[in-house]
Design a protein around this motif. Structure first.
Motif, short mmCIF file in Angstrom:
data_model
loop_
_atom_site.label_atom_id
_atom_site.label_comp_id
_atom_site.label_asym_id
_atom_site.label_seq_id
_atom_site.Cartn_x
_atom_site.Cartn_y
_atom_site.Cartn_z
N THR A 7 56.02 61.57 12.02
CA THR A 7 57.45 61.37 11.82
C THR A 7 58.29 62.03 12.90
N HIS A 12 64.38 56.17 14.15
CA HIS A 12 65.42 56.05 13.13
C HIS A 12 65.26 54.68 12.47
N ARG A 14 66.85 51.86 9.99
CA ARG A 14 68.15 51.47 9.43
C ARG A 14 68.10 50.00 9.02
N GLU A 56 64.48 52.19 15.38
CA GLU A 56 65.09 52.44 16.69
C GLU A 56 64.52 53.73 17.27
N LYS A 57 64.28 53.68 18.56
CA LYS A 57 63.86 54.87 19.29
C LYS A 57 64.67 54.87 20.58
N ASP A 59 67.82 54.45 20.98
CA ASP A 59 68.77 53.33 20.89
C ASP A 59 68.17 51.97 21.24
N LYS A 97 59.36 54.87 4.82
CA LYS A 97 60.63 54.47 4.22
C LYS A 97 60.37 53.65 2.95
#
Length: 173
Positions: A7, A12, A14, A56-57, A59, A97
């Motif tokens: 992790t 991120h 979303r 996302e990594k 951006d 998630k």
């Protein structure tokens, strides 16, 4: 320790939005011989119980998943990680998630189908605790290929299993 390493990749997760579609389609076309089209994604995501998420990594979208919510399960319909980001914890982060959405009382399992020739996906999901529970013969419209129906079952913690009993004993006392 392994989970912490997975992790810490700076990923991120979303909700998927419309402007993510070009990046998602790029990953999809790069990953799959029989890729979903933009129409396939839109048709699916317009359904009330269908959810799209992106990873996302820095951006940049490096992975995505599409899943359906059902009364007692989640069903992964599409899942991919950009080839340059595989084995870096992106897929684990997306699955974590989903695992967080499971509970003993409500949705207690995740289901998905994997092509019989997609050994990488089979091994990845198996490493997370998914098990093949049946073979779906001639499952795909685009080939005569079979699929494995894989399932992850939620394992409640000891606290969850004893929580209702604790509440009852507190009420009775």
């Amino acid at each position: 320790m392994e989970q912490a390493k997975q992790t810490s990749v700076g990923v991120h997760i979303r909700w998927m939005i419309r402007r993510d579609m070009p990046a998602v389609l790029g990953i999809e076309q790069n990953c799959f011989e029989f890729a979903w089209t933009e129409k396939d994604f839109i048709r699916c995501l317009r359904q009330r119980n269908c959810i799209g998420m992106v990873a996302e990594k820095d951006d940049e979208i490096v992975g995505f998943m599409i899943y359906e919510l059902h009364k007692n399960r989640l069903h992964i319909l599409n899942f991919a990680v950009h080839e340059k980001c595989r084995r870096q914890g992106v897929g684990n982060a997306m699955c974590s998630k989903l695992f967080g959405k499971l509970s003993h009382e409500r949705r207690n399992r995740i289901m998905l189908e994997v092509r019989e020739t997609n050994l990488d996906a089979q091994l990845f999901f198996k490493s997370l605790g998914f098990r093949a529970i049946s073979v779906l013969r001639d499952f795909y419209d685009d080939t005569v290929e079979d699929a494995y129906l894989m399932q992850f079952r939620y394992q409640p913690s000891a606290e969850e299993l004893t929580a209702p009993q604790n509440r009852i004993s507190r009420l009775a006392g």
